[in-house]
Design an enzyme around this catalytic site. Structure first.
Site, PDB file in Angstrom:
ATOM      1  N   LYS A  38     -48.681  18.139 -12.359  1.00 11.72           N
ATOM      2  CA  LYS A  38     -48.630  19.611 -12.321  1.00 11.72           C
ATOM      3  C   LYS A  38     -49.797  20.177 -13.129  1.00 11.72           C
ATOM      4  CE  LYS A  38     -46.733  22.824 -14.812  1.00 11.72           C
ATOM      5  NZ  LYS A  38     -47.728  23.917 -14.740  1.00 11.72           N
ATOM      6  N   THR A  83     -48.096  21.825 -29.012  1.00  7.90           N
ATOM      7  CA  THR A  83     -47.135  21.023 -29.774  1.00  7.90           C
ATOM      8  C   THR A  83     -45.718  21.519 -29.497  1.00  7.90           C
ATOM      9  OG1 THR A  83     -48.772  20.482 -31.439  1.00  7.90           O
ATOM     10  CG2 THR A  83     -46.491  20.347 -32.143  1.00  7.90           C
ATOM     11  N   CYS A  97     -58.472  21.191 -27.781  1.00  4.41           N
ATOM     12  CA  CYS A  97     -57.470  20.716 -28.739  1.00  4.41           C
ATOM     13  C   CYS A  97     -58.111  20.044 -29.944  1.00  4.41           C
ATOM     14  CB  CYS A  97     -56.482  19.780 -28.052  1.00  4.41           C
ATOM     15  SG  CYS A  97     -57.282  18.473 -27.144  1.00  4.41           S
ATOM     16  N   VAL A 104     -44.408  22.822 -26.711  1.00  6.25           N
ATOM     17  CA  VAL A 104     -43.857  22.286 -25.460  1.00  6.25           C
ATOM     18  C   VAL A 104     -43.720  20.765 -25.566  1.00  6.25           C
ATOM     19  CG1 VAL A 104     -44.213  22.055 -22.967  1.00  6.25           C
ATOM     20  CG2 VAL A 104     -44.707  24.229 -24.085  1.00  6.25           C
ATOM     21  N   GLY A 105     -44.657  20.127 -26.268  1.00  3.36           N
ATOM     22  CA  GLY A 105     -44.565  18.681 -26.476  1.00  3.36           C
ATOM     23  C   GLY A 105     -43.240  18.310 -27.121  1.00  3.36           C
ATOM     24  N   GLY A 108     -50.850  19.472 -23.978  1.00  6.78           N
ATOM     25  CA  GLY A 108     -50.606  20.908 -24.119  1.00  6.78           C
ATOM     26  C   GLY A 108     -50.201  21.229 -25.538  1.00  6.78           C
ATOM     27  N   GLU A 114     -50.226  14.451 -25.876  1.00  4.06           N
ATOM     28  CA  GLU A 114     -51.526  14.813 -26.470  1.00  4.06           C
ATOM     29  C   GLU A 114     -51.438  16.302 -26.773  1.00  4.06           C
ATOM     30  OE1 GLU A 114     -54.574  16.252 -27.316  1.00  4.06           O
ATOM     31  OE2 GLU A 114     -55.420  16.005 -25.315  1.00  4.06           O
ATOM     32  N   GLU A 125     -53.134  26.453 -35.137  1.00  8.03           N
ATOM     33  CA  GLU A 125     -54.140  26.310 -34.085  1.00  8.03           C
ATOM     34  C   GLU A 125     -54.339  27.667 -33.427  1.00  8.03           C
ATOM     35  OE1 GLU A 125     -52.952  24.072 -30.550  1.00  8.03           O
ATOM     36  OE2 GLU A 125     -54.915  23.105 -30.554  1.00  8.03           O
TER      37      GLU A 125
HETATM   38  P1  NDP Z   1     -48.424  24.838 -22.828  1.00  5.54           P
HETATM   39  O1  NDP Z   1     -48.152  23.701 -23.695  1.00  5.54           O
HETATM   40  O2  NDP Z   1     -47.408  25.889 -22.698  1.00  5.54           O
HETATM   41  O3  NDP Z   1     -48.754  24.315 -21.366  1.00  5.54           O
HETATM   42  C1  NDP Z   1     -49.287  23.052 -21.012  1.00  5.54           C
HETATM   43  C2  NDP Z   1     -48.714  22.643 -19.663  1.00  5.54           C
HETATM   44  O4  NDP Z   1     -47.298  22.452 -19.759  1.00  5.54           O
HETATM   45  C3  NDP Z   1     -48.911  23.659 -18.560  1.00  5.54           C
HETATM   46  O5  NDP Z   1     -49.078  23.000 -17.343  1.00  5.54           O
HETATM   47  C4  NDP Z   1     -47.593  24.418 -18.607  1.00  5.54           C
HETATM   48  O6  NDP Z   1     -47.338  25.137 -17.442  1.00  5.54           O
HETATM   49  C5  NDP Z   1     -46.620  23.287 -18.822  1.00  5.54           C
HETATM   50  N1  NDP Z   1     -45.344  23.679 -19.412  1.00  5.54           N
HETATM   51  C6  NDP Z   1     -45.038  24.824 -20.092  1.00  5.54           C
HETATM   52  N2  NDP Z   1     -43.752  24.792 -20.493  1.00  5.54           N
HETATM   53  C7  NDP Z   1     -43.234  23.614 -20.067  1.00  5.54           C
HETATM   54  C8  NDP Z   1     -41.968  22.977 -20.182  1.00  5.54           C
HETATM   55  N3  NDP Z   1     -40.958  23.549 -20.824  1.00  5.54           N
HETATM   56  N4  NDP Z   1     -41.782  21.773 -19.623  1.00  5.54           N
HETATM   57  C9  NDP Z   1     -42.797  21.154 -18.998  1.00  5.54           C
HETATM   58  N5  NDP Z   1     -44.023  21.697 -18.835  1.00  5.54           N
HETATM   59  C10 NDP Z   1     -44.251  22.910 -19.379  1.00  5.54           C
HETATM   60  O7  NDP Z   1     -49.767  25.488 -23.242  1.00  5.54           O
HETATM   61  P2  NDP Z   1     -50.260  26.921 -22.794  1.00  5.54           P
HETATM   62  O8  NDP Z   1     -51.103  26.698 -21.660  1.00  5.54           O
HETATM   63  O9  NDP Z   1     -49.181  27.913 -22.578  1.00  5.54           O
HETATM   64  O10 NDP Z   1     -51.008  27.361 -24.094  1.00  5.54           O
HETATM   65  C11 NDP Z   1     -50.262  27.761 -25.239  1.00  5.54           C
HETATM   66  C12 NDP Z   1     -50.913  27.227 -26.473  1.00  5.54           C
HETATM   67  O11 NDP Z   1     -50.919  25.822 -26.436  1.00  5.54           O
HETATM   68  C13 NDP Z   1     -52.364  27.588 -26.620  1.00  5.54           C
HETATM   69  O12 NDP Z   1     -52.541  28.799 -27.234  1.00  5.54           O
HETATM   70  C14 NDP Z   1     -52.878  26.468 -27.440  1.00  5.54           C
HETATM   71  O13 NDP Z   1     -52.643  26.738 -28.791  1.00  5.54           O
HETATM   72  C15 NDP Z   1     -52.062  25.304 -27.025  1.00  5.54           C
HETATM   73  N6  NDP Z   1     -52.726  24.398 -26.070  1.00  5.54           N
HETATM   74  C16 NDP Z   1     -53.106  23.193 -26.509  1.00  5.54           C
HETATM   75  C17 NDP Z   1     -53.749  22.332 -25.664  1.00  5.54           C
HETATM   76  C18 NDP Z   1     -54.173  20.993 -26.105  1.00  5.54           C
HETATM   77  O14 NDP Z   1     -54.857  20.307 -25.377  1.00  5.54           O
HETATM   78  N7  NDP Z   1     -53.786  20.568 -27.274  1.00  5.54           N
HETATM   79  C19 NDP Z   1     -54.063  22.694 -24.298  1.00  5.54           C
HETATM   80  C20 NDP Z   1     -53.561  23.990 -23.913  1.00  5.54           C
HETATM   81  C21 NDP Z   1     -52.932  24.783 -24.782  1.00  5.54           C
HETATM   82  P3  NDP Z   1     -47.940  26.619 -17.354  1.00  5.54           P
HETATM   83  O15 NDP Z   1     -49.403  26.511 -17.294  1.00  5.54           O
HETATM   84  O16 NDP Z   1     -47.408  27.178 -16.128  1.00  5.54           O
HETATM   85  O17 NDP Z   1     -47.455  27.338 -18.568  1.00  5.54           O
END
Ligand code: NDP
Length: 785
Positions: free
Chosen positions: A190, A244, A298, A246-247, A242, A264, A394
Site C-alpha cells: 500500500k 513511530t 526519516c 503508527v508503527g 512511517g 522503519e 521529529e
Molecule cells: P504515517 O505513519 O501515518 O503513514 C505511513 C503509511 O502508513 C501510509 O501509507 C499511511 O497511509 C499508512 N497508515 C496510516 N495509519 C495506518 C494504520 N493504522 N495502519 C496501517 N497503515 C497505516 O505517516 P504520515 O504519512 O501520516 O506522516 C505523519 C508523520 O509521520 C510525519 O509528520 C512524520 O513525522 C512521520 N513520517 C515518518 C516517516 C519515516 O520514514 N520515518 C515517513 C513518513 C512520515 P496514509 O498515507 O493513507 O495515511
C-alpha cells in the site's frame, strides 16, 4: 558593466522540466486508477483525489482499498506464492532484472511523475530516488540468484504486507518489493495516500515485465486500508515505514499473531561537527541533510551538534548558505527545495515551529518564496536546550535545530539523548575521533564526513523508537526469510508437585538456592522461596523473584556494559572456560537433570554434552561473527558492524533446563550482550547449579543474571522495561503475544517462539541465534579514490 558586477548580479535562470509525458500518461489512464491485483487493474467503489502540492492542481483519482479489495489481493498473493518460490532463484532474478531494465527505460517518466505527485525537486527524483530504486532491483536480482548459495537453510516467509510513506514513494516501494520477491515471497503493497502514482506506473511495468499474476499486488488507500492489511490473518509478514505512532499501533495489532514484523520509523538524527571539520563541506552536507526533500526524511540530520569553539563562525556561514537556497517549482532543475507534500503537513511544520521557536533563536532567510502551493522556508533554530521539545520531536520538515558541545564525550551524550536511534553524521578531519565516536552512537547508520548516503548493498534501519529490522544489504534479506526447520505446537511439560512422592535431595543438606545478580548470590526481594519438585519428590527451595529483582538485575547488567567492548578473543576464552568447568561438574549436572526432569541417564548425559559443545560453538563464533564490508558505489565503503543489542531479557524453555539456558545465553554473551535470564520454570535449580559454574569461570559480574520464579511474574516487567533492548522468549506459557504487546511502548526487538517447539539438540544453535543477538550498524567511511 564589469565582470565583477555581472558575477554579483547574475541570477539563476529557470530550467523547467517538461511534464507533458507525465500528464499524457495520467490522461491515458483517464486520470483515474484502480488497484493492481492478480496482474490486472481492478476498479474500486470509492476514490480520493491526489494533487500536485506545488500548485494544488488535480492529478488523478485514486482507489480506496476496501476489505474486499484487500481480501482479493491476499488471495491472489497466496495463490501465487508457492509457485513463485518454486521457480527458483535464477528465474526470479530474471524477473527482477526485467523490472530494473524497464524502470531504467522509463526513468524520466517516473522522475517527473514523482516530482509532480510529491513536490520534491526533479533534481532529486531524477538523480537520487529513481536511480536508487533501479539499483535496488538490480541488486536484488543478484540476491535472488544467490539465495541457494547464501541462505541454504532458509525459505520465504510467505505473503508480505508492505506499507510505505510518501517521502520517497518509488524508492520505498523498491526497498520493500525487491528483497521480498527476490526471496520468493509475494506482496501486497500500500503506497501512501498522498503519493500513489509511481506505484501505479510501477504496476504497469510489472505487466510489461511479465511478472506472474499475484506476485505483486498494489492496493491504494488511506490508513484504514493499511490497517486492513496489517490485521489480515493470512499475511505472514508486515514491513512498515512511517511514523513511530503508527508503527506502535502495528506492533500492538500484530502481537501474538505470529506475523513477522519490521518497522522503519521516525528519527531525530544528530549531525555532529567537530572543530577540526572541513567547515565548507559540513555546511554543504547540511544542505543535503536537512533541506534534501524539504527535510521530509526519516534519517535527516535534523539536530545539529556543533563544537562550541567554532559555533559562531559556523552559524554565520550556514546562514549565508541558507540565504542562497532557492525554493520554488520542483520541476525547475535549478532549485534546491521544492514543495512540502501536502498542506496538512505544511500546517503541522508551521505549528510546531510557531509554538516552540521561543525555545531558541529562530532564523529564516529572507528569500523569495512561491506564493502558491505548500512551501516552507529553510529554518535554523540555535541555542536549544537538549530537552527542548524541538530537539526531541521529529518535525519532518526543513527545520534544523542546534546546540553546542565542548568535548567528544558531551557530543556522544547529546547525540544519544533521544528516544530515536536511526542515523548520525560525524564531521571531523581526525579519523581516530570519527571512528571512536561511531560505535558509541546508538543508531543503525553512521555517515562519516557525509550524510544521507543510501545504497541497496548497505543495510538501513534503526534502534530504539526508530524501529527494528534492516532494509538493504545481506542483512535486509533476513527480514524476508525464515529457517526451514519444522516445528509443532509446544505442549506443557509435566510439572511435578509435592503430592508426587517423598523428598529426595541428592543427599545434600537442604538449602535455598538464591538469585544470581551482579555476580552475587542474593536473596529474593520478596523474601519468599518456592519448593522445586522432581518425579521423586522435593528437591530444593529456590528464590521466588519479583519485578524488583528484575530491576536490580537490569541495573547490574547495565553496569556490566563494558562486556560489549571486550575483544572477541577474550569472550571466547571465557566461554571455553565455562565449557571446561561445566565438563568438570558434568556428572553432578547429569544427576540433577535426572532428578529434576525424570530424564534417562542417556538423555541427561546428552543434554550436558550438547551444552558443552554449544559453549564451544559460540566461543568459536565470538571472534568470527564480525560483520562485513559492503561495496557501495561511492568513494567509500560501508562497514556493516554486528553490534550487541545491549541488555537482553531471556525467558528460557521449560524443557531441557540446562541446554535451553546455554543455547540462549551463550550466543548473547558471545556477541557482547548482557542478560537477565529467567530459567526453566519447572527445573530452575539447574540454573542455580549453573551460576556456580559461572562464578568459577571468570564471567564478569552482571554479564549473566539469573532470576528464578514463575514466568508470569516476569513477562510484563521484562517486556515493558525501557532499559532492556530486546527480549527472547522460549518459555513454557503461551506468552509470545503478551511479550510483543507489552513491548509496544518501548518498541524493543522481540524474538518469540509463538508457542512452537524447538528441538534444542538438533536446532538450538546457528546464525539465526547470532543474527538475533546483534544489530547491524552500517558505517559509511571515505575510502579509496
Ligand atoms: P504515517 O505513519 O501515518 O503513514 C505511513 C503509511 O502508513 C501510509 O501509507 C499511511 O497511509 C499508512 N497508515 C496510516 N495509519 C495506518 C494504520 N493504522 N495502519 C496501517 N497503515 C497505516 O505517516 P504520515 O504519512 O501520516 O506522516 C505523519 C508523520 O509521520 C510525519 O509528520 C512524520 O513525522 C512521520 N513520517 C515518518 C516517516 C519515516 O520514514 N520515518 C515517513 C513518513 C512520515 P496514509 O498515507 O493513507 O495515511
Amino acid at each position: 558593466m564589469t565582470i565583477s558586477e555581472i558575477f554579483n548580479k547574475m541570477d539563476w535562470g529557470t530550467a523547467p522540466e517538461n511534464d507533458k509525458n507525465a500528464k499524457a500518461w495520467l490522461k491515458e489512464n483517464g486520470n483515474k486508477f484502480g488497484h493492481f491485483i492478480n496482474g490486472n487493474f481492478i476498479d474500486a467503489k470509492n476514490h480520493f483525489k491526489t494533487k500536485n502540492p506545488a500548485n494544488n492542481q488535480f492529478l488523478a483519482k485514486i482507489a480506496v482499498g476496501s476489505k474486499a479489495d484487500v481480501n482479493l489481493a491476499v488471495k491472489s498473493a497466496a495463490t501465487a506464492q508457492n509457485k513463485w518460490a518454486q521457480i527458483g532463484g535464477h528465474a526470479r532474478a530474471r524477473y527482477l532484472y526485467a523490472i530494473a531494465r524497464l524502470l531504467q527505460k522509463h526513468s524520466r517518466l517516473f522522475a517527473v511523475l514523482e516530482t509532480i505527485d510529491n513536490g520534491k525537486p526533479i533534481r532529486e527524483s531524477r538523480d537520487i530516488d529513481i536511480p536508487l530504486a533501479i539499483r535496488h532491483f538490480y541488486y536484488h536480482a543478484g540476491a535472488a540468484q544467490l539465495m541457494d548459495d547464501n541462505l541454504p537453510t532458509y525459505e520465504p516467509v510467505g505473503i508480505c504486507g508492505q506499507i510505505i510513506p510518501w517521502n520517497f514513494p518509488l524508492l520505498m516501494l523498491s526497498w520493500k518489493i525487491a528483497p521480498a520477491i527476490a526471496m520468493g515471497n509475494t506482496v501486497i503493497l500500500k503506497p501512501a495516500e498522498y503519493t500513489s502514482l509511481t506505484a501505479l506506473l510501477f504496476a504497469q511495468i510489472c505487466i510489461e515485465a511479465g511478472i506472474p499474476k499475484g506476485v505483486i499486488n498494489i492496493v491504494t488507500g488511506d490508513g484504514t486500508t493499511g490497517s486492513l492489511i496489517t490485521k489480515h490473518k493470512s499475511i505472514n509478514k508486515i514491513a512498515f515505514t512511517g511514523s513511530t505512532e503508527v508503527g506502535r499501533k502495528i506492533r500492538f495489532e500484530t502481537a501474538g499473531t505470529g506475523k513477522s514484523l519490521t518497522l522503519e520509523l521516525g528519527g531525530k538524527s544528530p549531525y555532529i561537527v567537530f572543530d577540526d571539520a572541513d567547515v565548507d563541506s559540513a555546511i554543504e552536507g547540511l544542505v543535503d541533510s536537512i533541506w534534501f526533500n524539504q527535510g521530509q526524511v526519516c534519517c535527516a540530520g535534523s539536530r545539529l551538534l556543533i563544537h562550541e569553539t567554532i559555533a559562531n563562525q559556523f552559524y554565520k556561514k550556514l546562514k549565508l548558505r541558507m540565504k542562497r537556497l532557492r525554493i520554488g517549482n520542483p520541476l525547475d532543475k535549478s532549485i534546491d527545495m521544492g514543495a512540502i507534500v501536502d498542506s496538512k503537513q505544511l500546517s503541522l511544520i508551521s505549528r510546531l515551529v510557531k509554538e516552540n521557536a521561543h525555545e531558541g533563536n529562530l532564523f529564516q532567510p529572507d528569500i523569495e518564496m512561491p506564493t502558491k502551493g505548500s512551501y516552507y522556508p529553510p529554518t535554523l533554530i540555535t541555542e536549544m536546550e537538549p530537552s527542548a521539545s524541538l530537539m526531541q520531536e521529529e518535525i519532518f520538515g526543513p527545520v534544523l535545530v542546534s546546540t553546542t558541545f565542548r568535548t567528544p564525550k558531551e557530543a556522544i551524550a547529546l547525540a544519544n539523548n533521544s528516544r530515536y536511534g536511526l542515523a548520525a553524521s560525524i564531521w571531523t578531519e581526525n579519523i581516530n575521533l570519527a571512528l571512536d565516536i561511531a560505535p558509541k552512537i546508538e543508531c543503525g547508520v553512521v555517515w562519516i564526513n557525509s550524510v544521507n548516503q543510501f545504497d541497496a548493498a548497505a543495510g538501513f534501519g534503526g534502534r530504539r523508537e526508530s524501529g527494528f529490522g534492516r532494509e538493504g544489504g545481506a542483512e535486509g534479506l533476513l527480514a524476508y526469510v525464515k529457517p526451514k526447520a519444522k516445528t509443532a505446537e509446544l505442549k506443557k511439560q509435566k510439572r511435578y508437585k509435592r503430592s508426587t512422592t517423598k523428598a529426595n535431595t541428592l543427599g545434600s543438606l537442604d538449602k535455598t538456592l538464591k538469585l544470581y545478580i551482579g555476580g552475587k548470590q542474593v536473596r529474593p526481594d520478596s523474601g519468599y522461596s518456592k519448593a522445586v519438585f522432581g518425579p521423586k519428590g522435593f528437591i530444593t527451595h529456590i528464590g521466588d523473584g519479583n519485578r524488583k529483582d528484575i530491576r536490580n538485575a537490569v541495573e547490574a547488567a547495565h553496569k556490566a556494559g563494558n562486556w560489549s567492548k571486550t575483544s572477541g578473543h577474550l569472550k571466547a576464552q571465557i566461554l571455553y572456560y565455562l565449557a571446561e568447568n561445566l565438563d568438570k561438574r558434568g556428572s553432578e549436572f547429569i544427576d540433577n537433570i535426572i532428578l529434576s526432569t525424570g530424564a534417562t541417564k542417556e538423555a541427561a548425559k546428552s543434554e550436558v554434552e550438547t551444552s558443552i559443545s554449544r559453549l564451544f560453538y559460540y566461543a568459536a563464533w565470538a571472534d568470527k561473527f564480525d560483520g562485513a564490508i559492503h561495496d557501495v558505489p561511492i568513494r567509500g565503503v560501508t562497514l556493516a558492524m554486528n553490534e550487541p543489542l545491549g541488555v537482553v531479557g531471556v525467558i528460557c524453555p521449560e524443557e531441557n533446563p540446562l541446554l535451553g539456558l546455554v543455547s540462549l545465553a551463550a550466543p548473547l554473551i558471545a556477541m557482547g550482550n548482557t542478560c537477565v535470564l529467567i530459567p526453566s520454570v519447572s527445573s530452575p535449580n539447574i540454573a542455580a547449579n549453573f551460576y556456580q559454574v559461572l562464578e568459577t569461570s571468570d564471567v564478569p559480574a552482571g554479564v549473566l543474571n539469573i532470576i528464578t520464579g514463575e514466568e508470569e511474574a516476569f513477562v510484563k516487567t521484562l517486556s515493558e522495561h525501557h532499559d532492556i533492548a530486546a527480549i527472547w522468549y522460549f518459555g513454557a506459557g503461551n506468552n509470545s503475544g503478551e511479550i510483543e504487546r507489552f513491548s509496544t511502548t518501548s518498541l524493543k526487538r522481540t524474538w518469540v517462539n509463538n508457542n512452537k517447539t524447538r528441538d534444542w539438540h538438533s536446532n538450538g544453535q546457528g546464525k539465526e541465534f547470532l543474527n538475533n543477538a546483534t544489530d547491524v550498524k552500517n558505517i559509511w567511511i571515505p575510502y579509496g579514490e
